[in-house]
Design a protein around this motif. Structure first.
Motif, mmCIF file in Angstrom:
data_model
loop_
_atom_site.group_PDB
_atom_site.id
_atom_site.type_symbol
_atom_site.label_atom_id
_atom_site.label_comp_id
_atom_site.label_asym_id
_atom_site.label_seq_id
_atom_site.Cartn_x
_atom_site.Cartn_y
_atom_site.Cartn_z
ATOM 1 N N ALA A 370 0.852 -1.193 0.000
ATOM 2 C CA ALA A 370 0.000 0.000 0.000
ATOM 3 C C ALA A 370 0.882 1.236 0.000
ATOM 4 O O ALA A 370 1.937 1.270 0.647
ATOM 5 C CB ALA A 370 -0.916 0.016 1.221
ATOM 6 N N SER A 371 0.454 2.272 -0.746
ATOM 7 C CA SER A 371 1.260 3.496 -0.859
ATOM 8 C C SER A 371 1.247 4.318 0.426
ATOM 9 O O SER A 371 2.078 5.199 0.609
ATOM 10 C CB SER A 371 0.723 4.357 -2.014
ATOM 11 O OG SER A 371 -0.620 4.761 -1.759
ATOM 12 N N ALA A 372 0.296 4.056 1.304
ATOM 13 C CA ALA A 372 0.214 4.794 2.571
ATOM 14 C C ALA A 372 -0.425 3.898 3.609
ATOM 15 O O ALA A 372 -1.184 2.982 3.283
ATOM 16 C CB ALA A 372 -0.608 6.079 2.407
ATOM 17 N N GLY A 373 -0.113 4.151 4.880
ATOM 18 C CA GLY A 373 -0.682 3.347 5.947
ATOM 19 C C GLY A 373 0.059 2.039 6.114
ATOM 20 O O GLY A 373 1.182 1.855 5.624
ATOM 21 N N SER A 374 -0.564 1.076 6.803
ATOM 22 C CA SER A 374 0.080 -0.199 7.085
ATOM 23 C C SER A 374 -0.837 -1.350 6.701
ATOM 24 O O SER A 374 -2.058 -1.233 6.740
ATOM 25 C CB SER A 374 0.431 -0.298 8.577
ATOM 26 O OG SER A 374 -0.733 -0.224 9.376
ATOM 27 N N LEU A 375 -0.221 -2.488 6.315
ATOM 28 C CA LEU A 375 -0.935 -3.694 5.949
ATOM 29 C C LEU A 375 -0.521 -4.834 6.868
ATOM 30 O O LEU A 375 0.661 -4.969 7.210
ATOM 31 C CB LEU A 375 -0.632 -4.098 4.507
ATOM 32 C CG LEU A 375 -1.395 -3.406 3.366
ATOM 33 C CD1 LEU A 375 -0.803 -3.824 2.036
ATOM 34 C CD2 LEU A 375 -2.870 -3.730 3.421
ATOM 35 N N GLU A 392 -5.984 9.425 -0.530
ATOM 36 C CA GLU A 392 -6.028 8.248 -1.396
ATOM 37 C C GLU A 392 -4.926 7.283 -1.000
ATOM 38 O O GLU A 392 -3.900 7.673 -0.441
ATOM 39 C CB GLU A 392 -5.858 8.642 -2.866
ATOM 40 C CG GLU A 392 -7.040 9.361 -3.479
ATOM 41 C CD GLU A 392 -6.846 9.596 -4.979
ATOM 42 O OE1 GLU A 392 -5.681 9.512 -5.427
ATOM 43 O OE2 GLU A 392 -7.838 9.831 -5.674
ATOM 44 N N VAL A 393 -5.137 5.993 -1.305
ATOM 45 C CA VAL A 393 -4.110 4.980 -1.126
ATOM 46 C C VAL A 393 -4.149 4.066 -2.346
ATOM 47 O O VAL A 393 -5.233 3.720 -2.830
ATOM 48 C CB VAL A 393 -4.316 4.177 0.177
ATOM 49 C CG1 VAL A 393 -5.691 3.524 0.213
ATOM 50 C CG2 VAL A 393 -3.224 3.119 0.342
ATOM 51 N N ARG A 414 -10.219 5.576 -2.054
ATOM 52 C CA ARG A 414 -10.326 6.827 -1.290
ATOM 53 C C ARG A 414 -10.149 6.549 0.202
ATOM 54 O O ARG A 414 -10.587 5.508 0.696
ATOM 55 C CB ARG A 414 -11.691 7.484 -1.517
ATOM 56 C CG ARG A 414 -11.897 8.030 -2.916
ATOM 57 C CD ARG A 414 -13.318 8.493 -3.106
ATOM 58 N NE ARG A 414 -14.259 7.382 -2.979
ATOM 59 C CZ ARG A 414 -15.468 7.473 -2.451
ATOM 60 N NH1 ARG A 414 -15.876 8.621 -1.964
ATOM 61 N NH2 ARG A 414 -16.270 6.430 -2.395
ATOM 62 N N VAL A 415 -9.539 7.493 0.887
ATOM 63 C CA VAL A 415 -9.406 7.417 2.348
ATOM 64 C C VAL A 415 -10.349 8.448 2.949
ATOM 65 O O VAL A 415 -10.259 9.636 2.638
ATOM 66 C CB VAL A 415 -7.964 7.697 2.806
ATOM 67 C CG1 VAL A 415 -7.867 7.637 4.334
ATOM 68 C CG2 VAL A 415 -7.001 6.690 2.184
#
Length: 518
Positions: A370-375, A392-393, A414-415
């Protein structure tokens, strides 16, 4: 009192008269002190209401800068603020003229003769042309009140209770049968402190109704955002079908609301919505990738017709299924596959969002970034995503084909923040509560129709009981408000500034609650 009795009896009679006169003077002073106290209390309460209203204006203005949908609400709110401020300032100018330079509000050595003097009131409103029926200043006052009342009514025309209340509060009609006019009843021969109290009540009522309208503007928009804009039209296509096989395209609104009625118009045909979805047969006569576009038209709970675009999608028609000729299909379309958010193409900030990924022709496990955040992993081809910053991610899924080629699929989501909580009493935003049960009720919050199991606890709120100033209460019990005992049948109580903390540890403000005392 006995008559006669000589000089001694006359002296006793005179002392009685002096004593009675002194008692009357003392009562007059107490009455004036009470009037002054009421007047000053109303001024203080009106100041708090003004501050509270300004908070709502600030919130609306901020939202208008962030979201296009709020700009129209911001325009309406600014007009309400201007009209209310103009009316408030006009009344304040009358009060200033009445008080003059000598009056010092709340001073220990209050000049009671000044408070009791009716001459400033008569001079301001009844001297000159018009006389006892009111001069030009008096007629202007009546005109300003009537104009402000008509302005308020344009914002509450669909609310019978609010219309009745505004007509009563800002009425300038004579109350008795053929008796005094409204002007004479409220101001003629009244002591200055009584006139000041009546004018300040007009200001307090203006600020209260201003607050009711601006809160309704904001609450109405939040309701619209939760109930309508959270939904989007979606294609639920089979993805890949074999040439000649029968395939059906499902089209739904948002999170598959089976109460929705309406129709869809798409690039592959039209259909009516039944049980929340429309079914359209797809054309499977030719091999290839086919694009899906269209619009969904539905009716809201209020009967209004709405139309929303459907998120574009595709379906692929192949000559044979993947398990027979996977290598051939991979060579023709090596990037075939999909990434699906379990709860729409949206991930919500502050919660773990389940995300799944598949890739056509993959010969082995699928990996995800993911381009942002955590998985974090949640099983085969499944993950939980915790969003970071940004709106967005981009999810990227990769896998190996049997030929050794790397297959890649990317999708943008969308975030969005969690929707605002809804304030409720007895599970309702507009509740009817028996007078005897008021103190035992609690203010709570919920997230109706939200897809995640979020809960919250109310930490504090403000309450406005008619006839009492706004009161701040810690906790969630109405019994914590001292003014709740003053509520009478027929009163409308407002619960505002509801502060809560969600089960996710996030703090926020919930929408207002209205209570009708039964």
């Amino acid at each position: 009192m006995a008559g006669g009795g000589g000089a001694r009896q006359k002296m006793i009679n005179l002392m009685y008269l002096v004593f009675i006169a002194m008692m009357a003077l003392n009562v007059d002073r107490e009455v004036l002190r009470s009037f002054e106290s009421i007047y000053l209390t109303m001024e203080s309460s009106t100041g708090l209401t003004t501050e509270n209203n300004n908070t709502f204006y600030s919130n609306i203005s901020k939202k208008a800068q962030e979201e296009e949908d709020y700009k129209a609400i911001d325009v309406k709110a600014k007009e309400v603020q201007k009209q209310a401020n103009d009316f408030f300032t006009y009344i304040e100018s009358l009060k200033t003229e009445l008080k003059g330079a000598s009056y010092q509000p709340g001073a220990e050595e209050t000049d009671y003769n000044l408070l009791a003097n009716s001459e400033p009131v008569v001079s301001l409103l009844f001297k000159g042309e018009g006389g006892d029926n009111g001069n030009a200043n008096a007629q202007e006052l009546v005109s300003k009140i009537d104009g402000f009342r008509q302005f308020l009514l344009t914002y509450v025309k669909d609310d019978a209770n609010a219309t009745k209340r505004i007509n009563q509060v800002f009425s300038t009609e004579a109350q008795g049968k053929g008796k005094k006019s409204w002007l004479q009843e409220k101001f003629y021969d009244q002591p200055m402190v009584a006139a000041l109290s009546n004018l300040t009540k007009l200001q307090a009522d203006a600020r209260t109704e201003e607050g009711n309208i601006v809160r309704d503007l904001l609450a109405g928009k939040l309701k619209e955002k939760i109930e309508l804009n959270a939904f989007e039209g979606m294609f639920l296509s089979p993805g890949i079908v074999k040439v000649g096989d029968e395939a059906v395209l499902n089209v739904v609104l948002g999170a598959f609301d089976n109460s929705v009625t309406g129709s869809v118009q798409t690039s592959v045909g039209s259909a009516s919505i039944v049980n929340g979805k429309a079914a359209i047969k797809l054309n499977t006569g030719s091999v290839g990738i086919h694009k899906l576009t269209g619009n969904l038209t539905y009716k809201t709970a209020s009967g209004e017709t709405k139309s929303v675009p459907i998120i574009p999608s595709t379906y692929q028609v192949v000559a044979q299924t993947l398990d027979v000729k996977a290598a051939e299909i991979i060579e023709k379309d090596p990037t075939g596959g999909s990434i699906v958010a379990d709860n729409l193409r949206v991930v919500y900030r502050g919660v773990e969002n389940p995300v799944s990924a598949t890739i056509n022709g993959a010969n082995g496990p699928v990996s995800m970034t993911a381009s942002a955040g955590s998985l974090s992993g949640a099983g085969a081809n499944k993950w939980n995503h915790m969003p970071g910053s940004g709106n967005e991610v981009v999810f990227t899924a990769t896998a190996k084909a049997s030929s050794g080629k790397t297959l890649t699929v990317r999708e943008t989501f969308r975030v969005k923040p969690l929707p605002p909580a809804r304030g409720v009493v007895m599970g309702k935003t507009h509740a009817g509560v028996p007078q005897a049960s008021l103190a035992s009720q609690r203010v709570r919050v919920d997230w109706p129709d939200f897809l995640f199991p979020v809960k919250g606890e109310v930490e504090s709120f403000s309450i406005k009981v008619p006839g009492s100033p706004i009161e701040r209460v810690n906790g969630n019990s109405l019994g914590g408000a001292s003014s709740i005992s003053k509520a009478k049948r027929g009163d409308n109580i407002s619960i505002i500034n509801i502060k809560y903390k969600s089960s996710l540890g996030q703090s926020g403000d919930a929408s207002i609650v209205s209570i009708e005392v039964l």
